[in-house]
Design an enzyme around this catalytic site. Structure first.
Site, PDB file in Angstrom:
ATOM      1  N   HIS A 103       0.838  -1.204   0.000  1.00 52.21           N
ATOM      2  CA  HIS A 103       0.000   0.000   0.000  1.00 52.21           C
ATOM      3  C   HIS A 103       0.876   1.258   0.000  1.00 52.21           C
ATOM      4  CE1 HIS A 103      -3.454   2.567   1.352  1.00 52.21           C
ATOM      5  NE2 HIS A 103      -2.460   3.244   1.930  1.00 52.21           N
ATOM      6  N   GLU A 104       1.873   1.267   0.870  1.00 49.93           N
ATOM      7  CA  GLU A 104       2.739   2.454   0.964  1.00 49.93           C
ATOM      8  C   GLU A 104       3.548   2.635  -0.320  1.00 49.93           C
ATOM      9  OE1 GLU A 104       2.399   4.672   3.193  1.00 49.93           O
ATOM     10  OE2 GLU A 104       1.027   3.489   4.418  1.00 49.93           O
TER      11      GLU A 104
ATOM     12  N   GLU B  99      -6.231   6.623  -1.436  1.00 46.83           N
ATOM     13  CA  GLU B  99      -6.197   5.448  -0.558  1.00 46.83           C
ATOM     14  C   GLU B  99      -6.728   4.207  -1.273  1.00 46.83           C
ATOM     15  OE1 GLU B  99      -4.609   5.030   2.106  1.00 46.83           O
ATOM     16  OE2 GLU B  99      -4.088   7.122   2.227  1.00 46.83           O
TER      17      GLU B  99
ATOM     18  N   HIS C 121       1.564   4.287  -3.115  1.00 45.87           N
ATOM     19  CA  HIS C 121       1.485   5.759  -3.112  1.00 45.87           C
ATOM     20  C   HIS C 121       2.672   6.344  -3.887  1.00 45.87           C
ATOM     21  CE1 HIS C 121      -1.935   6.512  -0.524  1.00 45.87           C
ATOM     22  NE2 HIS C 121      -1.419   5.902   0.529  1.00 45.87           N
TER      23      HIS C 121
HETATM   24 ZN   LIG Z   1      -2.331   5.326   2.249  1.00 49.06          ZN
END
Ligand SMILES: [Zn+2]
Length: 275
Positions: A133-134, A198, A137
């Site tokens: 997830h990180e 997100e 980004h």
């Molecule tokens: Zn995030």
């Protein structure tokens, strides 16, 4: 605001954005969404690197060798799956001695994981979910996009100068860039990732961890754990799609992720990282 003012600011904004697009890239995210990107990659990368150095000075590295080896093992399974644009050969990974259940990735190839995360992400698949997830980004350049959107919203701002790399970055802009990278809390400018970012990071991250050989079904369990844990929400839960929306979206993408997972297994990508 009067209608005339609204009209003027709209025209000015549109004009600024058009110029910005003419001199920089209006990009497309990995999920096919169009993005405004005003800052040169080098500038964003160097801010990421500087910020990481600063965090290293402020927060001690974990002394727990097992944790460090565990996180590195997971990172080493995921990073080689990044495409060439994301420099898979040169990432720095550090575990910080801090109880917060959090992690981050920064442009300039940096990953930070806090010890506290490992209480909630209870196996390698769940840690890989957060790391994916990180990283997503960064891959999707959400930091650049966020800063660009903020700059475009400040209609009088010298967007063209920044886009051309000729602007001297003022302290205010520096704070904005840091906030765009997800480090706003440290610098007093809170700019949470949007719901769109997100959701996008969840889906890109899911694909990434699955193609690295981690079980994508564990992502759903992680969000369930995190939702139950309560308290100060970490970056990856901070603003956002509610847990139920998030889980629904992940499940909708699950068949594709499971396909990537079985292909990874067939290529003998079977990480076995244990704490
Ligand atoms: Zn995030």
């Amino acid at each position: 605001m009067s209608l005339l003012k609204i009209f003027r600011s709209h025209v000015r904004l549109t004009f600024s954005v058009c110029i910005a697009c003419a001199v920089s890239s209006c990009a497309t995210s990995p999920e096919g969404r169009s993005q405004l990107k005003l800052l040169p990659d080098e500038q964003i990368d160097s801010m990421g690197v500087q910020s990481f150095e600063q965090i290293k000075q402020q927060t001690p590295e974990s002394k727990n060798e097992n944790m460090r080896a565990y996180v590195l093992c997971i990172a080493n399974a995921i990073i080689p799956q990044l495409d060439e644009d994301n420099n898979p050969a040169s990432w720095e990974v550090r575990v910080f001695a801090d109880d917060q259940a959090n992690a981050f990735a920064l442009p300039g190839n940096k990953i930070g994981v806090y010890e506290g995360l490992l209480k909630f992400a209870v196996n390698q698949h769940q840690v890989a979910t957060v790391m994916g997830h990180e990283l997503a980004h960064v891959i999707a350049q959400h930091g650049n996009e966020r800063v660009s959107d903020q700059l475009a919203a400040q209609a009088g701002f010298t967007i063209t100068a920044i886009a051309l790399g000729t602007s001297h970055t003022s302290d205010d802009n520096k704070a904005l860039i840091l906030a765009g990278l997800g480090l706003g809390v440290q610098y007093g400018v809170i700019l949470p990732f949007s719901r769109t970012h997100e959701s996008e990071a969840d889906l890109i991250g899911l694909g990434l961890m699955a193609s690295s050989g981690f079980d994508p079904r564990e992502s759903v369990k992680l969000w369930e754990n995190m939702a139950k844990a309560g308290g100060q929400p970490p970056e990856f839960l901070s603003t956002h799609p509610s847990s139920s929306t998030r889980i629904k979206d992940l499940n909708a993408r699950m068949p594709r992720a499971l396909d990537a997972y079985s292909k990874a297994q067939a290529k003998n990508r079977k990480p076995n990282c244990q704490l």
